[in-house]
Design an enzyme around this catalytic site. Structure first.
Site, PDB file in Angstrom:
ATOM      1  N   GLU A 161       3.481 -64.878  33.286  1.00 31.43           N
ATOM      2  CA  GLU A 161       3.474 -66.251  33.442  1.00 31.43           C
ATOM      3  C   GLU A 161       2.206 -66.916  32.763  1.00 31.43           C
ATOM      4  O   GLU A 161       1.317 -66.445  33.204  1.00 31.43           O
ATOM      5  CB  GLU A 161       4.036 -66.719  34.739  1.00 31.43           C
ATOM      6  N   ASP A 177       8.569 -63.105  42.447  1.00 31.39           N
ATOM      7  CA  ASP A 177       9.777 -62.163  42.684  1.00 31.39           C
ATOM      8  C   ASP A 177       9.909 -60.692  42.835  1.00 31.39           C
ATOM      9  O   ASP A 177      11.016 -60.108  43.630  1.00 31.39           O
ATOM     10  CB  ASP A 177      10.768 -62.456  41.455  1.00 31.39           C
TER      11      ASP A 177
END
Length: 393
Positions: A161, A177
């Site tokens: 990210e 996640d």
């Protein structure tokens, strides 16, 4: 990506990760602005290195997707920003936003100003779908490797990210996640920094180690395909909804009898449990209901952290203390000694495994893992280049 620096929350928009639903309005942005009024370059070199040792360049694809301003966008192979469009869906119903790696050697790309994720797919392309969000705008469905019905469930993939804007480059490798593909990020500029690098053989140890813990074994999917985070496992019926209940009760009982002190940039908050709520006084008055196991694992619900400078930082530190299982016996938080983390038998073994796997001991094993700077996060206000490496399996 979730980040807290020195107790001040600057970004909490990806705490639960993007779901298989359209990510419209998902807020793939990181708070920032111009650094000392200086303008930053609108683009930056991005190098992708394939050191997997198992997949050739021709079997790996990159996807750069996210937000630019108020619109959802993707990056084309030539470095342009293109808006998500429903017409991008092909006859098979999926977009093809894949950026292939170079025929050999490293792949040189251009990263524009935007905020989002760099996905890597190995062996097969990912299936992204352009859809219409509730406001009538084109949006993108992201892969959800923790959902068995997701079209990308059986595809080996992962992501990093980032936010690249006028304030600089802010990036991380994330396991919030799931964990599947070992990734490291090197960021050059005012400094030369690297994070996310796994120790030799650590990927296999993550899978075998979690498979050996009864409560976490169901989170290991396929033949070393991926491990999903326990929060997602709970939602999928693979993880006990009351796993942390006894520990949460222990914390609540402890601070019914003594003070809990939580220090943030705003100052020190003093809390006690009374009437079933953990209430703090200090720079501000904040209170929390007793969280559930799910609240702890997602750092949400009773532990939701608004970007308000008071409740948010306290919630983040409580979330870290619960996940690291230091909260019950350390009445001054946050705890900063990693040797004290994850010591009880009932703990977040997933996050523990992620930190044990990395060379620098830093990982994003849960959303508030940035508390006390233990996240695999780096930033630079004068970046000159970024390298994403798919490291050895």
């Amino acid at each position: 990506m979730s980040r807290m620096k020195n107790g001040t929350i600057s970004r909490r928009t990806l705490l639960g990760g993007l779901t298989a639903a359209a990510a419209a309005g998902s807020g793939l942005t990181l708070a920032g602005g111009r650094a000392n009024g200086a303008e930053r370059a609108a683009t930056m070199p991005l190098t992708v290195v394939n050191n997997t040792g198992q997949f050739g360049n021709s079997s790996i694809w990159i996807y750069i997707v996210g937000n630019e301003g108020g619109r959802q966008v993707r990056v084309t192979p030539d470095g342009r920003v293109a808006p998500i469009a429903l017409s991008d869906n092909g006859p098979d119903g999926w977009t093809d936003y894949a950026i292939p790696l170079a025929g050999s050697g490293d792949t040189k790309l251009t990263l524009p100003n935007m905020s989002g994720r760099i996905y890597v797919a190995l062996g097969s392309k990912l299936k992204f779908k352009a859809v219409t969000d509730g406001a009538g705008n084109a949006a993108l469905q992201y892969p959800a490797g923790w959902v068995s019905s997701d079209p990308n469930y059986n595809i080996l993939h992962d992501c990093a990210e980032f936010t690249f804007n006028s304030a600089g480059m802010f990036c991380n490798t994330t396991m919030v996640d799931m964990f599947s593909v070992p990734l490291s990020i090197r960021l050059t500029g005012a400094k030369d920094q690297t994070t996310g690098t796994l120790k030799s053989g650590a990927r296999a140890k993550v899978f075998s180690g979690l498979a050996a813990v009864d409560a976490f074994a169901p989170l290991v999917l396929g033949d070393k395909l991926r491990v999903i985070a326990p929060g997602h496992g709970l939602d999928a019926g693979l993880f006990a909804k009351d796993y942390l209940a006894a520990y949460i009760d222990e914390v609540w009982a402890a601070y019914a009898a003594k003070d809990l002190k939580v220090t943030t940039n705003a100052g020190t908050f003093t809390g006690r449990v009374s009437g079933g709520r953990l209430s703090f006084t200090g720079p501000g008055s904040v209170a929390f209901n007793k969280p559930s196991t799910r609240d702890v694992l997602f750092c949400d619900g009773a532990l939701a952290a608004p970007n308000d400078g008071t409740t948010g930082p306290v919630a983040a530190i409580l979330g870290a203390g619960f996940n690291r299982t230091t909260l019950h016996n350390t009445p001054a938080q946050p705890t900063t000694d990693p040797a004290a983390f994850y010591t009880p038998q009932v703990t977040n073994h997933y996050a523990k495994a992620m930190h044990a796997a990395t060379a620098d001991g830093k990982a994003y094993g849960f959303a508030f893992d940035d508390v006390a700077d233990f996240a695999s996060y780096i930033q630079d206000t004068a970046p000159t280049g970024v390298t994403l490496t798919l490291t050895a399996f």
